[in-house]
Design an enzyme around this catalytic site. Structure first.
Site, PDB file in Angstrom:
ATOM      1  N   ASP A 162     -72.432 -23.934   8.180  1.00 11.90           N
ATOM      2  CA  ASP A 162     -72.193 -23.013   6.701  1.00 11.90           C
ATOM      3  C   ASP A 162     -72.852 -24.180   5.838  1.00 11.90           C
ATOM      4  O   ASP A 162     -73.823 -23.869   5.103  1.00 11.90           O
ATOM      5  CB  ASP A 162     -70.828 -23.262   6.229  1.00 11.90           C
ATOM      6  CG  ASP A 162     -70.698 -22.600   4.693  1.00 11.90           C
ATOM      7  OD1 ASP A 162     -71.169 -21.822   4.268  1.00 11.90           O
ATOM      8  OD2 ASP A 162     -69.649 -23.339   3.981  1.00 11.90           O
ATOM      9  N   TYR A 218     -62.419 -23.111   9.881  1.00 10.87           N
ATOM     10  CA  TYR A 218     -62.021 -21.768   9.422  1.00 10.87           C
ATOM     11  C   TYR A 218     -61.115 -20.800   9.694  1.00 10.87           C
ATOM     12  O   TYR A 218     -60.148 -20.369   8.842  1.00 10.87           O
ATOM     13  CB  TYR A 218     -63.587 -20.871   9.405  1.00 10.87           C
ATOM     14  CG  TYR A 218     -64.450 -21.197   8.152  1.00 10.87           C
ATOM     15  CD1 TYR A 218     -65.108 -22.301   8.212  1.00 10.87           C
ATOM     16  CD2 TYR A 218     -64.930 -19.984   7.357  1.00 10.87           C
ATOM     17  CE1 TYR A 218     -66.383 -22.891   7.438  1.00 10.87           C
ATOM     18  CE2 TYR A 218     -66.029 -20.403   6.571  1.00 10.87           C
ATOM     19  CZ  TYR A 218     -66.541 -21.870   6.496  1.00 10.87           C
ATOM     20  OH  TYR A 218     -67.645 -22.041   5.813  1.00 10.87           O
ATOM     21  N   ASP A 246     -74.229 -35.841  10.371  1.00 11.09           N
ATOM     22  CA  ASP A 246     -74.935 -36.616   9.148  1.00 11.09           C
ATOM     23  C   ASP A 246     -76.266 -37.039   9.148  1.00 11.09           C
ATOM     24  O   ASP A 246     -77.063 -36.790   8.033  1.00 11.09           O
ATOM     25  CB  ASP A 246     -73.904 -37.890   8.967  1.00 11.09           C
ATOM     26  CG  ASP A 246     -73.612 -38.677  10.274  1.00 11.09           C
ATOM     27  OD1 ASP A 246     -74.080 -38.401  11.522  1.00 11.09           O
ATOM     28  OD2 ASP A 246     -73.134 -39.791  10.290  1.00 11.09           O
ATOM     29  N   ASP A 263     -77.096 -23.946   3.693  1.00  8.19           N
ATOM     30  CA  ASP A 263     -77.427 -23.813   2.409  1.00  8.19           C
ATOM     31  C   ASP A 263     -78.124 -25.398   2.085  1.00  8.19           C
ATOM     32  O   ASP A 263     -79.343 -25.015   1.202  1.00  8.19           O
ATOM     33  CB  ASP A 263     -76.022 -24.441   1.547  1.00  8.19           C
ATOM     34  CG  ASP A 263     -75.340 -22.909   1.066  1.00  8.19           C
ATOM     35  OD1 ASP A 263     -75.451 -22.210   1.687  1.00  8.19           O
ATOM     36  OD2 ASP A 263     -74.662 -22.996  -0.019  1.00  8.19           O
ATOM     37  N   LYS A 290     -70.385 -33.985  15.802  1.00  2.57           N
ATOM     38  CA  LYS A 290     -70.031 -34.982  15.348  1.00  2.57           C
ATOM     39  C   LYS A 290     -69.354 -35.643  16.598  1.00  2.57           C
ATOM     40  O   LYS A 290     -68.188 -35.924  16.542  1.00  2.57           O
ATOM     41  CB  LYS A 290     -68.978 -35.022  14.214  1.00  2.57           C
ATOM     42  CG  LYS A 290     -68.546 -36.313  13.570  1.00  2.57           C
ATOM     43  CD  LYS A 290     -69.830 -36.885  12.764  1.00  2.57           C
ATOM     44  CE  LYS A 290     -69.492 -38.287  12.351  1.00  2.57           C
ATOM     45  NZ  LYS A 290     -70.601 -39.160  11.750  1.00  2.57           N
TER      46      LYS A 290
HETATM   47  C1  IPM Z   1     -71.255 -18.043   3.890  1.00  2.00           C
HETATM   48  C2  IPM Z   1     -70.275 -18.051   2.983  1.00  2.00           C
HETATM   49  C3  IPM Z   1     -69.063 -17.789   3.552  1.00  2.00           C
HETATM   50  C4  IPM Z   1     -68.644 -18.981   4.671  1.00  2.00           C
HETATM   51  C5  IPM Z   1     -67.679 -17.952   2.454  1.00  2.00           C
HETATM   52  C6  IPM Z   1     -68.030 -16.720   1.215  1.00  2.00           C
HETATM   53  C7  IPM Z   1     -66.587 -17.813   3.128  1.00  2.00           C
HETATM   54  O1  IPM Z   1     -70.210 -19.378   2.345  1.00  2.00           O
HETATM   55  O2  IPM Z   1     -71.406 -16.912   4.503  1.00  2.00           O
HETATM   56  O3  IPM Z   1     -72.082 -18.808   4.289  1.00  2.00           O
HETATM   57  O4  IPM Z   1     -68.262 -20.034   4.265  1.00  2.00           O
HETATM   58  O5  IPM Z   1     -68.831 -18.506   5.496  1.00  2.00           O
HETATM   59 MN    MN Z   2     -72.071 -20.716   2.836  1.00  2.00          MN
END
Ligand code: IPM
Ligand code: MN
Length: 386
Positions: free
Chosen positions: A248, A145, A224, A252, A192
């Protein structure tokens, strides 16, 4: 009861950010009133809205204001008009990334647990969801990042530098181990290391640090495999420790265990101030429709209360959220056939906190019996149910 005064910066951001943040602020106001505290809220610009108004995703004024506050509450950042324009040089997300970096918010904590009233929303079988309780520590200011981004002069090649120093690893590993000590005493490092040099450093730093936390069992998983394990057997995880990008992606993924991305909060901690934000994005398709799920934002406010050491206050928010989920006061993502507006859910949770829903007993398994007129009042958006 000691009463306290706090300064909180509110960054509503883009898309559904303003709507969900409004509910979190509503809940904090209800808490302040009930416990005799006061919160001074200052609203700040960041993201696409800030670009529109000032040309910058993170205006200097925002940075100055947030540095002086006790905590920051953030909605969401992002706008599709930038997503479809890879050539854009200024992007809303830059504001968020810059803010994380400037404030040194290297430790992003994402709790994931399941609610039995929502099991049916997860694609997983119920027995896999029972008792899931994961605390993810995602490194937030390093890795790909923040590495140097380059493009060749002919435009045909691009690169993102990916580095980690031992110090960056150590400073997040310690709080993760301390959290594990207070929980089920297990930590899983996700990396990894069979491919990445940085991951091999993560392993060696964690191995060294582990010696100082003899009670904590350490597991090492390749990312993975971890992605698969999260779905196959999520209960095996207690504390997860991982780098920025893996965290990240995995958070999700883990949100499907809870039932919706809209439910998950997070806390970003560093050395000075702290920021609290739902893990979901700006969900532009829902913006302005009063249909977004405010629970991720409200639980982020709960984490803010914990951070300010207002533990009873945080517990009340947790119970009020649990009550509203159990009793079906949920947004469209959780029940498309019978859902409540974002603002109504905020009202219901605030009313529980203010003790204006007298039948909402939390202790006895969150069961409540509401009269039909109470239900009706909620349905038409009247906050006060009595
Ligand atoms: C999160 C979001 C952010 C990230 C984006 C909006 C830059 O997806 O906080 O998880 O990737 O960190
Ligand atoms: Mn995110």
């Amino acid at each position: 009861m000691s009463t306290k005064r706090f300064h909180v910066a509110v960054i509503p951001g883009d898309g559904i950010g303003p709507e969900v943040t409004e509910q979190a602020v509503k809940v904090l106001r209800a808490i302040a009133q009930r416990f005799g505290h006061s919160f001074d809220f200052v609203e700040c610009l960041m993201g696409a809205i800030a670009i529109d108004k000032t040309g910058l995703p993170l205006p200097l004024e925002t940075l100055e204001v947030v540095k002086r506050t006790d905590a920051i509450l953030l909605g969401a950042i992002g706008d599709p008009k930038y997503d479809h324009n890879p050539a854009a040089t200024v992007r809303p997300e830059q504001g968020l990334l810059q803010l994380r970096k400037e404030l040194g918010l290297f430790s992003n904590i994402r709790p994931i647990h399941t609610y039995n009233s929502l099991y049916h929303l997860s694609p997983l079988k119920h027995h896999l969801l029972e008792g899931v309780d994961i605390l993810m520590f995602r490194e937030l200011t390093g890795g790909s990042y923040f590495g140097k981004k380059e493009r060749s002069t002919d435009g045909l090649r691009a690169s993102d530098e990916y580095t980690y120093s031992r110090e960056e690893i150590e400073r997040i590993a310690h709080p993760a181990f301390r959290a594990a000590e207070q929980r089920k005493k297990k930590i899983t490092l996700i990396d990894k290391a069979n491919v990445l040099e940085t991951s091999r450093d993560w392993r060696s730093v964690v191995r060294e640090i582990a010696l100082r936390y003899p009670e904590v069992k350490v597991d090492y998983l390749y990312v993975d495999n971890a992605a698969m394990q999260l779905i196959l057997n999520p209960k095996q995880f207690d504390v997860i420790l991982t780098e920025n990008m893996f965290g990240d992606i995995l958070s999700d993924e883990a949100s499907v265990l809870a039932g919706s991305l809209g439910l998950l909060p997070s806390a970003s901690l560093g050395t000075n101030t702290a920021m609290f934000e739902p893990i979901h994005g700006s969900y532009p398709q829902a913006a302005g429709k009063d249909i977004a799920n405010p629970i991720g934002a409200i639980l982020s406010a709960m984490m803010l209360l914990e951070y300010l050491e207002l533990h009873d206050e945080a517990e009340l928010v947790r119970q009020a959220v649990q009550w509203s989920l159990t009793n079906g006061f949920v947004a469209k993502d959780l029940n498309p056939a019978n859902y409540y507006a974002t603002s109504v859910i905020g009202d219901v949770i605030s009313d529980i906190i203010s003790n204006r829903i007298p039948n909402a007993h939390f202790q006895d398994k969150h069961q409540a019996v509401l009269s039909s007129s109470q239900m009706e009042n909620i349905a038409i958006g009247k906050s006060t149910i009595i």
